[in-house]
Design a protein around this motif. Sequence first.
Motif, PDB file in Angstrom:
ATOM      1  N   MET A   1      -9.359   1.568 -16.833  1.00 30.28           N
ATOM      2  CA  MET A   1      -8.189   1.120 -17.311  1.00 30.28           C
ATOM      3  C   MET A   1      -8.415   0.423 -18.971  1.00 30.28           C
ATOM      4  N   ARG A   2      -8.831  -0.457 -18.390  1.00 29.02           N
ATOM      5  CA  ARG A   2      -9.354  -1.749 -18.777  1.00 29.02           C
ATOM      6  C   ARG A   2      -9.524  -1.060 -20.309  1.00 29.02           C
ATOM      7  N   GLU A   3     -10.475  -0.208 -21.145  1.00 28.92           N
ATOM      8  CA  GLU A   3     -10.948   0.538 -21.718  1.00 28.92           C
ATOM      9  C   GLU A   3      -9.298   0.711 -22.720  1.00 28.92           C
ATOM     10  N   ILE A   4      -8.716   1.347 -21.749  1.00 32.06           N
ATOM     11  CA  ILE A   4      -7.488   1.912 -22.661  1.00 32.06           C
ATOM     12  C   ILE A   4      -6.422   1.397 -22.960  1.00 32.06           C
ATOM     13  N   THR A   5      -6.284   0.578 -22.420  1.00 30.85           N
ATOM     14  CA  THR A   5      -5.234  -0.810 -22.646  1.00 30.85           C
ATOM     15  C   THR A   5      -6.133  -1.856 -23.422  1.00 30.85           C
ATOM     16  N   SER A   6      -7.195  -1.900 -23.680  1.00 33.83           N
ATOM     17  CA  SER A   6      -7.953  -3.004 -24.779  1.00 33.83           C
ATOM     18  C   SER A   6      -7.918  -2.071 -26.430  1.00 33.83           C
ATOM     19  N   ARG A   7      -7.137  -0.872 -26.070  1.00 38.18           N
ATOM     20  CA  ARG A   7      -7.073   0.153 -27.732  1.00 38.18           C
ATOM     21  C   ARG A   7      -5.654  -0.179 -28.052  1.00 38.18           C
ATOM     22  N   LEU A   8      -4.592  -0.493 -26.766  1.00 37.67           N
ATOM     23  CA  LEU A   8      -3.542  -0.475 -27.278  1.00 37.67           C
ATOM     24  C   LEU A   8      -2.951  -1.330 -27.946  1.00 37.67           C
ATOM     25  N   VAL A   9      -2.118  -1.063 -28.992  1.00 35.14           N
ATOM     26  CA  VAL A   9      -1.220  -2.596 -30.050  1.00 35.14           C
ATOM     27  C   VAL A   9      -0.788  -3.105 -29.208  1.00 35.14           C
ATOM     28  N   ARG A  10      -0.727  -4.536 -30.169  1.00 32.83           N
ATOM     29  CA  ARG A  10      -0.538  -5.589 -28.651  1.00 32.83           C
ATOM     30  C   ARG A  10       1.513  -6.103 -29.566  1.00 32.83           C
ATOM     31  N   ASP A  11       1.677  -4.892 -30.197  1.00 33.98           N
ATOM     32  CA  ASP A  11       3.166  -5.452 -30.619  1.00 33.98           C
ATOM     33  C   ASP A  11       4.388  -4.044 -30.010  1.00 33.98           C
ATOM     34  N   LEU A  12       4.152  -3.686 -28.618  1.00 32.13           N
ATOM     35  CA  LEU A  12       4.043  -2.701 -28.050  1.00 32.13           C
ATOM     36  C   LEU A  12       6.075  -2.581 -27.807  1.00 32.13           C
ATOM     37  N   ASP A  13       6.586  -1.969 -27.816  1.00 30.34           N
ATOM     38  CA  ASP A  13       7.995  -1.818 -26.963  1.00 30.34           C
ATOM     39  C   ASP A  13       7.860  -2.913 -26.277  1.00 30.34           C
ATOM     40  N   LEU A  14       8.732  -4.121 -26.266  1.00 33.47           N
ATOM     41  CA  LEU A  14       8.504  -4.504 -24.626  1.00 33.47           C
ATOM     42  C   LEU A  14       8.868  -4.235 -23.134  1.00 33.47           C
ATOM     43  N   LYS A  15      10.025  -3.696 -23.471  1.00 26.42           N
ATOM     44  CA  LYS A  15      10.368  -2.627 -21.802  1.00 26.42           C
ATOM     45  C   LYS A  15       8.802  -1.676 -21.612  1.00 26.42           C
ATOM     46  N   ILE A  16       9.062  -0.787 -22.391  1.00 23.24           N
ATOM     47  CA  ILE A  16       7.677  -0.060 -22.547  1.00 23.24           C
ATOM     48  C   ILE A  16       6.229  -0.801 -21.456  1.00 23.24           C
ATOM     49  N   ALA A  17       6.015  -1.922 -22.563  1.00 19.04           N
ATOM     50  CA  ALA A  17       4.725  -2.770 -21.605  1.00 19.04           C
ATOM     51  C   ALA A  17       4.819  -3.139 -20.839  1.00 19.04           C
ATOM     52  N   SER A  18       6.046  -3.915 -21.075  1.00 19.78           N
ATOM     53  CA  SER A  18       6.243  -4.144 -18.949  1.00 19.78           C
ATOM     54  C   SER A  18       6.133  -3.335 -17.952  1.00 19.78           C
ATOM     55  N   GLU A  19       6.571  -2.041 -18.705  1.00 17.72           N
ATOM     56  CA  GLU A  19       6.574  -0.773 -17.557  1.00 17.72           C
ATOM     57  C   GLU A  19       5.411  -0.396 -16.750  1.00 17.72           C
ATOM     58  N   PHE A  20       4.968   0.079 -17.649  1.00 19.88           N
ATOM     59  CA  PHE A  20       3.534   1.059 -17.658  1.00 19.88           C
ATOM     60  C   PHE A  20       1.976  -0.143 -17.706  1.00 19.88           C
ATOM     61  N   ILE A  21       2.253  -1.595 -18.028  1.00 20.46           N
ATOM     62  CA  ILE A  21       1.158  -2.172 -18.710  1.00 20.46           C
ATOM     63  C   ILE A  21       1.088  -3.484 -17.439  1.00 20.46           C
ATOM     64  N   PHE A  22      -0.231  -2.847 -16.691  1.00 15.25           N
ATOM     65  CA  PHE A  22      -0.558  -4.159 -15.830  1.00 15.25           C
ATOM     66  C   PHE A  22      -1.809  -5.244 -15.678  1.00 15.25           C
ATOM     67  N   ASP A  23      -2.851  -4.220 -16.449  1.00 13.38           N
ATOM     68  CA  ASP A  23      -4.100  -5.052 -17.237  1.00 13.38           C
ATOM     69  C   ASP A  23      -3.108  -6.484 -17.689  1.00 13.38           C
ATOM     70  N   GLU A  24      -3.944  -7.824 -17.297  1.00 15.91           N
ATOM     71  CA  GLU A  24      -3.309  -8.912 -17.480  1.00 15.91           C
ATOM     72  C   GLU A  24      -4.525  -9.615 -18.645  1.00 15.91           C
ATOM     73  N   SER A  25      -5.390  -8.784 -18.675  1.00 16.80           N
ATOM     74  CA  SER A  25      -5.951  -8.644 -19.791  1.00 16.80           C
ATOM     75  C   SER A  25      -5.392  -8.660 -21.160  1.00 16.80           C
ATOM     76  N   TYR A  26      -4.823  -7.617 -21.261  1.00 18.54           N
ATOM     77  CA  TYR A  26      -3.686  -7.122 -22.215  1.00 18.54           C
ATOM     78  C   TYR A  26      -2.802  -8.165 -22.761  1.00 18.54           C
ATOM     79  N   TRP A  27      -2.114  -8.792 -20.988  1.00 14.44           N
ATOM     80  CA  TRP A  27      -0.809  -9.511 -21.555  1.00 14.44           C
ATOM     81  C   TRP A  27      -1.786 -11.043 -21.857  1.00 14.44           C
TER      82      TRP A  27
END
Length: 89
Positions: A1-27
């Motif tokens: 999972m961490r590999e997937i979230t590490s590839r995500l852009v850091r400006d995702l919509d906050l509503k979507i990010a808050s709901e679906f991203i739980f990886d602390e390294s992303y935050w």
Amino acid sequence: MREITSRLVRDLDLKIASEFIFDESYWKQRCYQLLPKNYQINEHGLTWKQLFFETHLQQVRQFLTRHNYLPCQSAWKSLVLMNWREDTD
């Protein structure tokens, strides 16, 4: 999972990010992008996600205050609580 979230852009919509991203390294990376270098994670429930959202809300409130666009205190509390409940459901 961490590999997937590490590839995500850091400006995702906050509503979507808050709901679906739980990886602390992303935050943590979003915090580094948004915040000054004075991180006090121990004052925010020891989670980067909570630190990010509490600081983000504080910055929004400061922006609105500077531009004389601050709803009454009860409306502000209702808005924050409504969004918080949606995120925790």
